[in-house]
Scaffold this active site. Structure first.
Site, mmCIF file in Angstrom:
data_model
loop_
_atom_site.group_PDB
_atom_site.id
_atom_site.type_symbol
_atom_site.label_atom_id
_atom_site.label_comp_id
_atom_site.label_asym_id
_atom_site.label_seq_id
_atom_site.Cartn_x
_atom_site.Cartn_y
_atom_site.Cartn_z
ATOM 1 N N THR A 542 0.726 -0.660 -0.005
ATOM 2 C CA THR A 542 -0.140 0.510 0.240
ATOM 3 C C THR A 542 0.766 1.189 -0.115
ATOM 4 O O THR A 542 2.297 1.047 0.424
ATOM 5 C CB THR A 542 -0.687 -0.163 1.084
ATOM 6 O OG1 THR A 542 -1.830 -1.301 1.412
ATOM 7 C CG2 THR A 542 -1.539 1.950 1.380
ATOM 8 N N PHE A 544 0.665 4.960 1.070
ATOM 9 C CA PHE A 544 0.185 6.175 1.547
ATOM 10 C C PHE A 544 1.374 7.684 1.332
ATOM 11 O O PHE A 544 2.244 7.506 1.084
ATOM 12 C CB PHE A 544 0.247 6.336 2.770
ATOM 13 C CG PHE A 544 -0.077 4.561 3.673
ATOM 14 C CD1 PHE A 544 -1.229 5.122 3.996
ATOM 15 C CD2 PHE A 544 0.867 3.410 3.310
ATOM 16 C CE1 PHE A 544 -1.901 3.783 4.227
ATOM 17 C CE2 PHE A 544 0.011 2.304 3.693
ATOM 18 C CZ PHE A 544 -0.870 2.729 4.326
#
Ligand code: PEP
Ligand code: MN
Length: 649
Positions: A542, A544
């Site tokens: 992921t 961010f």
């Protein structure tokens, strides 16, 4: 059992405690005086622990299954993080110490400091007093060498670590060094351990060439019992029947020590293998096995080194190793603590009277906002970017993160932008349009491992309801398809889904609910992982965004964000006519700008009109980039520049 005595216990009371223990059938194994006094107690005796703890001068009585209490994870579940000036060792970071085996001259240590700092080392090593196998080998420059090393450390803004070989020298060296190293040959020099542990400096404890892990941890116990809390263990190879390498690197010691002790453990691949070409592979293996960092011998001219030349890396080899570690760190869920390249030269100027640059390591900024309960992936991202010490502000939604930053309640916010399995987090892309005063100041990317989390006594067979953020469900699609009868309840974020289980008052229902989130979230809320690694593909990352206010943000930024920006994000809209998007992309192509992401989002209030969210690489020539931006601005409707920042690897 360990009996901890108060610091000011009188000799009379100490003797009373000892005779109490002996009268009750125990052996009293001795006593270490430092900041704390401890009695190690064993034998088949029996005593009322409560009565014992009430004796004058007894601070506490600790039952432990290990002979080392202070070093044991049984008495300290959390990982310890050791600070050496601004540099931290332990937790989610990889800390690399580098330098020559021995300080040989002022020029040699300065040149080495410059080179290793340039490649991203955050601490400088080097021996001033060298314990050599042969009395005729170079023994080190002594205090003069330490002075040279201190000056080099200051010039390049790196704390220094150096070996101390006797208790008398420890006193003399304490003003000049930032961390003491206890060498392998001295691991069981107990008088030295007692002294080194009492001087208020962090200590790097090397494993003895023939020491068992238990003996090593008992040596750490000596340091801790003498008062320091800052002990870092260092595996540097042990002596086995194999003679090809200088020693045998005991890789398995890393996970073993991690389970037994809370202390950080780093690896010295140089002394472990003793052969230059084998140092980097061993170093990478150590990182893969979970080491918190490395100490590596690097020499500008290894062939002319006065000691350990054959195992010292050329600076170019060290640079390559650091680049490999940077890539590997993400796979093991850690961040390489790095100093920006530019800072090396800035700090060198400090030596000649310029302004001091920010210190290496991660400075403590003001609050960092994230969405979700404790243990959320976004909280981990915040810790990775800003360090454990950064004060965190928990909010209930992504919008609330933007609000907190806009209103100045937080200096930065952390929001997920996209996941390699489940795709973009559209809500956050849309929020950038709604908050034109918010910019992207940085990004951080790491691997996401999901667990199925439930109460300790729950079993997979009894689960009926599973809660998570829709991204969590999407990333674990294959696993969930094997359980078609589970009811999936979307939650605002993964960690809150875990928390919701603890709030369920009906015992039977609580046992039937599970959540998909990180193992850290399970720990934060006292629950257990029924199964870990349930994401469809292990290459699950992921990304961010670290957001800040466009104007007026005064908070200090982490090292990674101080590096020269190489990426930018922008949002634009185009006219509803043939070729309009093509014209914009053509501008990027003509200016030689690489497009790394293009995402389209519906334009609010204008059905069938779209906004394009674009990530691009910033070319070396800044003017080229400015030209491209100007041309794009002219060719687009809405044009919103989100910021320049350093791309996460
Ligand atoms: C050193 O680090 O310089 C050294 C002498 O290492 P060890 O004590 O592990 O042999
Ligand atoms: Mn050496």
């Amino acid at each position: 059992m360990i009996v901890v005595l108060t610091k000011d216990i009188s000799p009379h009371d100490a003797e009373m405690v000892r005779s109490y223990l002996r009268d009750h059938g125990f052996n009293v194994r001795g006593q270490v005086f430092g900041d704390a006094a401890l009695l190690g107690v064993d034998g088949k005796g029996q005593a009322d622990i409560h009565e014992l703890s009430l004796l004058p001068g007894v601070e506490r009585v600790a039952a432990t299954s290990k002979p080392y209490e202070l070093a044991s994870r049984e008495t300290h579940a959390e990982d310890s993080i050791v600070s050496v000036g601004p540099v931290k060792i332990g937790g989610t970071r990889i800390t690399v110490i580098a330098g020559p085996c021995a300080v040989e001259s002022r020029e040699q240590i300065e040149e080495t400091a410059a080179r290793v700092r340039e490649s991203g080392a955050v601490m400088l090593r080097g021996g001033a007093y060298k314990p050599r196998t042969s009395p005729y080998a170079f023994q080190g420059l002594g205090m003069k060498g330490l002075e040279y090393m201190k000056a080099a450390g200051e010039a390049y803004n790196m704390p220094i670590v150096t070996e101390v070989v006797s208790p008398e020298l420890a006193e003399q060296m304490k003003e000049l060094t930032d961390m003491f190293q206890i060498g392998a040959r001295n691991m069981q020099n107990f008088e030295l351990l007692k002294k080194a542990g009492s001087l208020g400096k962090p200590v790097l404890l090397k494993r003895g060439p023939s020491a068992t892990i238990e003996e090593w941890l008992l040596s750490a116990e000596y340091l801790l019992a003498a008062g320091t809390r800052d002990v870092v263990l260092c595996e540097r190879g042990i002596r086995t029947f194999e003679t090809y390498t200088r020693n045998t690197l005991d890789i398995s010691a890393i996970p073993v020590v991690k389970a037994l002790s809370h202390l950080p453990i780093i690896v010295d691949p140089s002394h472990a293998v003793g052969i230059r070409a084998k140092v980097s592979p061993a170093a990478l293996a150590a990182i893969a096995a979970g080491a918190d960092g490395l100490t590596v011998e690097v020499h500008p001219k290894p062939d002319a080194a006065l000691s350990d030349g054959p195992q010292s890396l050329y600076p170019e080899q060290f640079e390559r190793l650091m680049r490999d570690i940077e890539v590997l760190s993400h796979v093991v869920g850690k961040e390489l603590l790095r100093t920006p390249r530019s800072a090396a030269s800035v700090n060198a100027q400090a030596r000649v009277g310029g302004a001091a640059a920010p210190a290496g390591g991660t400075p403590a900024p003001r609050k960092i906002a994230f969405s979700g309960a404790s243990g959320a992936f976004a909280e981990r991202a915040a810790i990775r970017a800003f360090g454990e010490d950064a004060e965190r502000l928990r909010t209930e939604s992504f919008g609330a993160v933007f609000d907190a930053v806009l209103e100045g309640r937080a200096a930065f916010g952390v929001v997920p932008l996209e996941n390699s399995l489940a795709g973009s987090v559209y809500e956050n892309y849309d929020l950038f349009m709604q908050y034109p005063d918010i910019a992207i100041a940085g990004e951080i990317k790491f691997r996401i491992v999901h667990s199925l989390i439930a109460c300790e006594k729950a079993s997979i067979d009894g689960i009926k309801i599973v809660r998570s953020h829709p991204q969590g469900f999407a990333q674990c699609k294959d696993f969930l398809e094997k359980h078609p009868d589970w009811k999936l309840e979307p939650w605002s974020n993964t960690a809150s889904a875990v928390f919701s289980i603890t709030e369920e008052t009906d015992d039977e229902k609580r046992m039937s609910i599970a959540a998909i989130a990180s193992e850290a979230a399970a720990q934060s809320h006292g629950l257990t992982a029924l199964k870990t690694g349930i994401e469809t593909d292990p290459r699950n990352y992921t990304r961010f965004a670290i957001i800040s206010r466009k104007e007026g943000s005064v908070a200090p930024v982490p090292e990674s964000m101080r590096m020269k920006p190489d990426k930018a994000s922008l949002i634009f809209s185009v006219k509803d006519e043939p070729g309009s998007l093509y014209k914009c992309l053509k501008i990027l192509s003509e200016e030689g700008i690489n497009l790394s992401k293009l995402e389209s989002r519906p334009l609010l209030g204008q059905p069938w009109n779209y906004l394009f969210y674009v990530d691009v690489s910033i070319p070396q020539n800044a003017q080229v980039f400015e030209n491209a931006l100007e041309r794009l601005r002219a060719a687009t409707g809405v044009f919103h520049f989100l910021g320049r920042y350093r791309a996460s690897l």
